[in-house]
Write a protein that holds these residues in place. Structure first.
Motif, PDB file in Angstrom:
ATOM      1  N   LEU A  48      -2.705  -7.986  15.150  1.00 37.84           N
ATOM      2  CA  LEU A  48      -2.553  -7.042  14.043  1.00 37.84           C
ATOM      3  C   LEU A  48      -3.830  -6.241  13.824  1.00 37.84           C
ATOM      4  N   ASP A  49      -4.982  -6.899  13.970  1.00 38.81           N
ATOM      5  CA  ASP A  49      -6.253  -6.195  13.830  1.00 38.81           C
ATOM      6  C   ASP A  49      -6.384  -5.106  14.887  1.00 38.81           C
ATOM      7  N   GLU A  52      -4.046  -2.271  14.043  1.00 39.20           N
ATOM      8  CA  GLU A  52      -4.559  -1.512  12.903  1.00 39.20           C
ATOM      9  C   GLU A  52      -5.697  -0.603  13.338  1.00 39.20           C
ATOM     10  N   GLY A  55      -4.516   2.473  14.645  1.00 44.30           N
ATOM     11  CA  GLY A  55      -3.774   3.301  13.721  1.00 44.30           C
ATOM     12  C   GLY A  55      -2.280   3.099  13.744  1.00 44.30           C
ATOM     13  N   ARG A  56      -1.837   1.961  14.286  1.00 51.28           N
ATOM     14  CA  ARG A  56      -0.407   1.730  14.460  1.00 51.28           C
ATOM     15  C   ARG A  56       0.225   1.014  13.275  1.00 51.28           C
ATOM     16  N   LEU A  57      -0.589   0.366  12.439  1.00 54.85           N
ATOM     17  CA  LEU A  57      -0.065  -0.341  11.272  1.00 54.85           C
ATOM     18  C   LEU A  57      -1.178  -0.503  10.245  1.00 54.85           C
ATOM     19  N   ASP A  58      -0.809  -0.957   9.060  1.00 60.02           N
ATOM     20  CA  ASP A  58      -1.780  -1.276   8.011  1.00 60.02           C
ATOM     21  C   ASP A  58      -1.675  -2.763   7.679  1.00 60.02           C
ATOM     22  N   ARG A  59      -2.812  -3.443   7.638  1.00 63.83           N
ATOM     23  CA  ARG A  59      -2.828  -4.860   7.286  1.00 63.83           C
ATOM     24  C   ARG A  59      -2.642  -5.037   5.784  1.00 63.83           C
ATOM     25  N   ALA A  64       1.612  -7.288   7.854  1.00 62.64           N
ATOM     26  CA  ALA A  64       1.291  -5.882   8.091  1.00 62.64           C
ATOM     27  C   ALA A  64       2.493  -5.021   7.737  1.00 62.64           C
ATOM     28  N   THR A  66       4.113  -0.765   8.164  1.00 66.55           N
ATOM     29  CA  THR A  66       4.064   0.421   9.001  1.00 66.55           C
ATOM     30  C   THR A  66       3.015   1.392   8.474  1.00 66.55           C
ATOM     31  N   SER A  67       2.251   1.972   9.399  1.00 64.13           N
ATOM     32  CA  SER A  67       1.249   2.963   9.025  1.00 64.13           C
ATOM     33  C   SER A  67       1.831   4.359   9.147  1.00 64.13           C
ATOM     34  N   SER A  70       1.063   6.307  12.360  1.00 64.40           N
ATOM     35  CA  SER A  70       1.476   5.724  13.633  1.00 64.40           C
ATOM     36  C   SER A  70       2.409   6.599  14.446  1.00 64.40           C
TER      37      SER A  70
END
Length: 279
Positions: A48-49, A52, A55-59, A64, A66-67, A70
């Motif tokens: 996940l880090d 993130e 730029g593909r997701l937000d923790r 997580a 969806t960003s 993304s």
């Protein structure tokens, strides 16, 4: 692939599946992903880090979401790896049978190319193979085959999405060498517009690769057949063959064959284990 097939999957496949789950539900939990993939929660947090950072997701706490950043025109390597994965493995396994000991081989970037690299490593009979690539993922897949293989990585500027090396410098190497076979990826194969690619710098490198090889083979999963994109790589008569999968539509395949192109369509039947990964 069923979720069972993702147990102990390599990190790129895990991360591609995480993105698929996010696209479907908008939220994933660390604990649930740990069970799904059969890995520790520490490993999932690392995945996940990494996503993130790209730029593909937000923790968020415990998982997580969806960003909004993304959405890209060109998918990242990890995203593309989750698409038609079984088919790409079958294409790669067939392509690997075309390589003989003593060959010099150019391998392009992309997820099918990475599967090809792994399939070549798994061929214990191969030796004295020289492989030239502009893909960092490809080079890492091949490392375990040293010293049976010699691996040459081009120079150039790193592209973050595909982990590829492009101009300046990356194409200079291909002006000074000759390879027996070039395996090239693409985003589109069309009878009228030929082989095309989304990214213009990568399209240029692909042209140089084709020009440096005796045998020119395009690896394209079925979703690429009949598609056309911005960067022209080569006309259909500028390559020797295309290896594709059973998701390819019949009409554009027929057009390619009628134009005289050698097209191999790999079917599911009989392919229970490919490139060291069980279906």
């Amino acid at each position: 692939m069923s979720d069972v097939d993702f147990v102990n999957a390599p990190a790129p496949v895990r991360r591609a599946r995480i993105l698929e789950l996010l696209a479907a539900g908008g939220f994933v939990k660390v604990a649930e992903l740990s069970v799904l993939f059969g890995v520790s929660e520490v490993t999932i947090r690392s995945d996940l880090d990494s996503l993130e950072a790209a730029g593909r997701l937000d923790r968020v706490h415990g998982g997580a979401v969806t960003s909004a950043t993304s959405r890209r025109t060109e998918p990242a390597f990890e995203e593309a790896l989750g698409s038609l994965w079984d088919e790409k493995l079958r294409i790669a396994a067939h392509a690997a049978t075309l390589v003989s000991s003593g060959d010099s081989v150019i391998i392009d970037v992309g997820t099918t190319a990475a599967a090809l690299a792994r399939a070549l490593v798994d061929r214990a009979d191969l030796h004295d193979v020289v492989i030239i690539t502009n893909g960092l993922k490809i080079a890492l897949e091949l490392e375990s085959a040293l010293p049976r293989f010699s691996v040459i990585v081009t120079g150039g500027t790193l592209r973050a999405l595909q982990h590829s090396l492009v101009n300046p410098m990356a194409d200079g190497l291909f002006d000074s060498l000759h390879a027996d076979i070039a395996f090239i990826g693409c985003n589109g194969v069309d009878v009228e517009h030929g082989i095309t690619n989304i990214n213009l710098p990568e399209a240029e490198i692909k042209r140089r690769m084709l020009g440096a090889a005796t045998r020119r083979i395009v690896l394209a999963d079925g979703s690429k057949i009949g598609q056309v994109h911005l960067g022209r790589v080569a006309p259909v008569d500028g390559i020797d063959s295309v290896i594709t999968g059973d998701s390819a539509r019949a009409a554009p395949l027929a057009e390619l064959r009628e134009a005289g192109l050698d097209v191999t369509r790999i079917d599911v039947a009989g392919m229970e284990r490919v490139a060291g990964i069980e279906r």
